[in-house]
Design a protein around this motif. Structure first.
Motif, PDB file in Angstrom:
ATOM      1  N   ALA A 126       0.817  -1.216   0.000  1.00 45.98           N
ATOM      2  CA  ALA A 126       0.000   0.000   0.000  1.00 45.98           C
ATOM      3  C   ALA A 126       0.854   1.271   0.000  1.00 45.98           C
ATOM      4  O   ALA A 126       0.321   2.376   0.114  1.00 45.98           O
ATOM      5  N   GLY A 127       2.158   1.108  -0.124  1.00 47.42           N
ATOM      6  CA  GLY A 127       3.045   2.267  -0.153  1.00 47.42           C
ATOM      7  C   GLY A 127       3.540   2.712   1.210  1.00 47.42           C
ATOM      8  O   GLY A 127       4.181   3.757   1.323  1.00 47.42           O
ATOM      9  N   GLN A 128       3.272   1.906   2.245  1.00 48.98           N
ATOM     10  CA  GLN A 128       3.768   2.197   3.590  1.00 48.98           C
ATOM     11  C   GLN A 128       4.903   1.219   3.869  1.00 48.98           C
ATOM     12  O   GLN A 128       4.695   0.148   4.437  1.00 48.98           O
ATOM     13  N   ALA A 129       6.102   1.607   3.466  1.00 49.70           N
ATOM     14  CA  ALA A 129       7.217   0.662   3.468  1.00 49.70           C
ATOM     15  C   ALA A 129       8.323   1.025   4.449  1.00 49.70           C
ATOM     16  O   ALA A 129       9.332   0.325   4.520  1.00 49.70           O
ATOM     17  N   ARG A 130       8.136   2.100   5.226  1.00 48.93           N
ATOM     18  CA  ARG A 130       9.208   2.543   6.122  1.00 48.93           C
ATOM     19  C   ARG A 130       8.913   2.139   7.566  1.00 48.93           C
ATOM     20  O   ARG A 130       7.766   2.159   8.008  1.00 48.93           O
ATOM     21  N   SER A 131       9.964   1.798   8.294  1.00 53.15           N
ATOM     22  CA  SER A 131       9.821   1.408   9.696  1.00 53.15           C
ATOM     23  C   SER A 131       9.257   2.559  10.523  1.00 53.15           C
ATOM     24  O   SER A 131       9.591   3.722  10.309  1.00 53.15           O
ATOM     25  N   SER A 132       8.388   2.210  11.478  1.00 53.36           N
ATOM     26  CA  SER A 132       7.766   3.223  12.336  1.00 53.36           C
ATOM     27  C   SER A 132       8.096   3.029  13.819  1.00 53.36           C
ATOM     28  O   SER A 132       7.465   3.628  14.682  1.00 53.36           O
ATOM     29  N   GLN A 133       9.106   2.201  14.116  1.00 57.09           N
ATOM     30  CA  GLN A 133       9.497   1.994  15.514  1.00 57.09           C
ATOM     31  C   GLN A 133      10.363   3.163  15.973  1.00 57.09           C
ATOM     32  O   GLN A 133      11.267   3.593  15.254  1.00 57.09           O
ATOM     33  N   LEU A 150      -0.451   8.250  12.806  1.00 56.90           N
ATOM     34  CA  LEU A 150      -1.087   7.742  11.588  1.00 56.90           C
ATOM     35  C   LEU A 150      -0.167   8.043  10.414  1.00 56.90           C
ATOM     36  O   LEU A 150       0.132   9.198  10.130  1.00 56.90           O
ATOM     37  N   PHE A 151       0.285   7.009   9.729  1.00 58.26           N
ATOM     38  CA  PHE A 151       1.297   7.181   8.692  1.00 58.26           C
ATOM     39  C   PHE A 151       0.798   6.796   7.307  1.00 58.26           C
ATOM     40  O   PHE A 151       1.594   6.718   6.377  1.00 58.26           O
ATOM     41  N   PHE A 202      -2.168   1.606  24.285  1.00 57.55           N
ATOM     42  CA  PHE A 202      -3.179   2.650  24.076  1.00 57.55           C
ATOM     43  C   PHE A 202      -3.585   2.650  22.613  1.00 57.55           C
ATOM     44  O   PHE A 202      -2.940   2.028  21.762  1.00 57.55           O
ATOM     45  N   THR A 203      -4.665   3.357  22.328  1.00 53.25           N
ATOM     46  CA  THR A 203      -5.178   3.340  20.966  1.00 53.25           C
ATOM     47  C   THR A 203      -4.396   4.292  20.072  1.00 53.25           C
ATOM     48  O   THR A 203      -3.975   5.372  20.488  1.00 53.25           O
ATOM     49  N   THR A 204      -4.222   3.880  18.834  1.00 53.63           N
ATOM     50  CA  THR A 204      -3.522   4.694  17.846  1.00 53.63           C
ATOM     51  C   THR A 204      -4.383   5.845  17.343  1.00 53.63           C
ATOM     52  O   THR A 204      -3.892   6.949  17.131  1.00 53.63           O
ATOM     53  N   ARG A 205      -5.676   5.590  17.178  1.00 60.20           N
ATOM     54  CA  ARG A 205      -6.535   6.579  16.516  1.00 60.20           C
ATOM     55  C   ARG A 205      -7.805   6.852  17.294  1.00 60.20           C
ATOM     56  O   ARG A 205      -8.113   7.987  17.638  1.00 60.20           O
ATOM     57  N   SER A 234      12.061   6.680  25.990  1.00 59.89           N
ATOM     58  CA  SER A 234      11.040   5.644  25.846  1.00 59.89           C
ATOM     59  C   SER A 234      11.128   5.020  24.467  1.00 59.89           C
ATOM     60  O   SER A 234      11.653   5.606  23.517  1.00 59.89           O
ATOM     61  N   LEU A 235      10.585   3.810  24.373  1.00 56.93           N
ATOM     62  CA  LEU A 235      10.540   3.048  23.122  1.00 56.93           C
ATOM     63  C   LEU A 235       9.098   2.970  22.663  1.00 56.93           C
ATOM     64  O   LEU A 235       8.224   2.528  23.413  1.00 56.93           O
ATOM     65  N   GLY A 236       8.836   3.412  21.430  1.00 58.17           N
ATOM     66  CA  GLY A 236       7.495   3.351  20.874  1.00 58.17           C
ATOM     67  C   GLY A 236       7.385   2.238  19.842  1.00 58.17           C
ATOM     68  O   GLY A 236       8.186   2.173  18.897  1.00 58.17           O
ATOM     69  N   LEU A 237       6.406   1.350  20.048  1.00 62.34           N
ATOM     70  CA  LEU A 237       6.178   0.227  19.143  1.00 62.34           C
ATOM     71  C   LEU A 237       4.855   0.439  18.416  1.00 62.34           C
ATOM     72  O   LEU A 237       3.788   0.458  19.028  1.00 62.34           O
ATOM     73  N   VAL A 238       4.930   0.601  17.107  1.00 60.47           N
ATOM     74  CA  VAL A 238       3.768   0.820  16.253  1.00 60.47           C
ATOM     75  C   VAL A 238       3.662  -0.369  15.306  1.00 60.47           C
ATOM     76  O   VAL A 238       4.677  -0.874  14.808  1.00 60.47           O
ATOM     77  N   PHE A 239       2.453  -0.817  15.026  1.00 66.76           N
ATOM     78  CA  PHE A 239       2.268  -2.086  14.316  1.00 66.76           C
ATOM     79  C   PHE A 239       1.788  -1.887  12.873  1.00 66.76           C
ATOM     80  O   PHE A 239       1.231  -2.791  12.281  1.00 66.76           O
ATOM     81  N   HIS A 240       2.024  -0.709  12.320  1.00 64.05           N
ATOM     82  CA  HIS A 240       1.879  -0.487  10.886  1.00 64.05           C
ATOM     83  C   HIS A 240       3.086   0.327  10.421  1.00 64.05           C
ATOM     84  O   HIS A 240       3.677   1.062  11.208  1.00 64.05           O
ATOM     85  N   ASN A 241       3.448   0.180   9.173  1.00 65.63           N
ATOM     86  CA  ASN A 241       4.585   0.911   8.626  1.00 65.63           C
ATOM     87  C   ASN A 241       4.175   2.316   8.222  1.00 65.63           C
ATOM     88  O   ASN A 241       2.990   2.652   8.104  1.00 65.63           O
ATOM     89  N   ALA A 242       5.190   3.131   7.977  1.00 65.17           N
ATOM     90  CA  ALA A 242       4.970   4.522   7.572  1.00 65.17           C
ATOM     91  C   ALA A 242       5.103   4.672   6.062  1.00 65.17           C
ATOM     92  O   ALA A 242       5.878   3.952   5.415  1.00 65.17           O
ATOM     93  N   ALA A 243       4.355   5.612   5.519  1.00 62.50           N
ATOM     94  CA  ALA A 243       4.443   5.896   4.081  1.00 62.50           C
ATOM     95  C   ALA A 243       5.712   6.685   3.782  1.00 62.50           C
ATOM     96  O   ALA A 243       6.281   7.320   4.650  1.00 62.50           O
TER      97      ALA A 243
END
Length: 243
Positions: A126-133, A150-151, A202-205, A234-243
């Motif tokens: 979908a064009g979201q290919a960059r790491s978001s951690q 939201l990326f 916590f919720t992303t959106r 702090s360490l942030g863990l996001v479970f979708h990639n960034a555009a």
């Protein structure tokens, strides 16, 4: 007879041992939920020290320059350090049932497969290919404006932040902030002290809340209050990639 002390549990074992039904109940009640320690103090210090290894990161963001607040954070590249990769892989299947339950309540599709790799492949297509951690660093006077991570079009509805320092010893202030817009009501704020090694889910959106018409989506933003003194990481863990 000499007894050998058990080895400290690794991140994956610590994630597995958490009370996930309890986490889900806390999320329903408050919009966020603390886990038990997912990293021990030595592991926290080791992850925090990664900030100085520039080759691990794809991008550094100066928050004041972009009017995001004050402080700095860095996005890891896809070749994640082992504890970061282990945590994300272990957390995804624990959060997935909550995400699917929330989607069902809100009448939304639940596009997340059982396997994290498959989901990230969908992000790539979908064009979201960059790491978001993210590894975040706040010094005295720094803060993070209310926002949502939201990326792109593809979003996993839950994320996790892990405290790497001790409030009251390494820094003061710097509480985690969550602001939720309730349907046809004033916004509700939640303040959480992030203990070292613990995760905050916590919720992303947005998240489902009961309303007169059944379930409604309550938009949520998060941030960090001003650090009064010291150094907060702090360490942030996001479970979708960034555009």
């Amino acid at each position: 007879m000499t007894r050998t002390a058990p080895a400290p549990a690794g991140p994956a074992a610590r994630v597995a041992a958490a009370d996930w039904p309890g986490v889900a109940a806390e999320l329903d009640a408050h919009g966020c939920a603390l886990t038990p320690p997912l990293l021990d103090p030595d592991a926290c210090r080791a992850v925090a020290a990664l900030y100085d290894e520039a080759e691990l990161f794809r991008k550094t963001v100066d928050m004041a320059r972009h009017r995001f607040g004050s402080g700095q954070y860095r996005y890891f590249g896809h070749d994640l350090p082992r504890p970061v990769a282990e945590l994300r892989a272990a957390l995804y299947p624990r959060l997935l049932p909550i995400a699917r339950d929330w989607a069902a309540r809100l009448g939304r599709p639940a596009p997340w497969p059982d396997d994290l790799g498959e989901w990230l492949d969908s992000c790539d297509r979908a064009g979201q290919a960059r790491s978001s951690q993210i590894l975040l660093r706040y010094e005295s006077g720094d803060w993070n404006a209310l926002h949502r991570d939201l990326f792109g079009e593809l979003v996993f509805p839950l994320q996790v932040v892990i405290g790497l320092d001790v409030q009251g010893e390494d820094y003061t202030g710097g509480e985690f902030l969550l602001v939720e817009q309730r349907p046809r009501a004033q916004s509700r704020g939640t303040v959480t002290v992030l203990p070292q090694g613990h995760g905050l889910v916590f919720t992303t959106r947005d998240r489902p809340v009961r309303s007169a018409r059944g379930w409604s989506a309550a938009p949520v933003r998060h941030g960090v209050s001003t650090v009064r003194s010291g150094l907060r990481r702090s360490l942030g863990l996001v479970f979708h990639n960034a555009a």
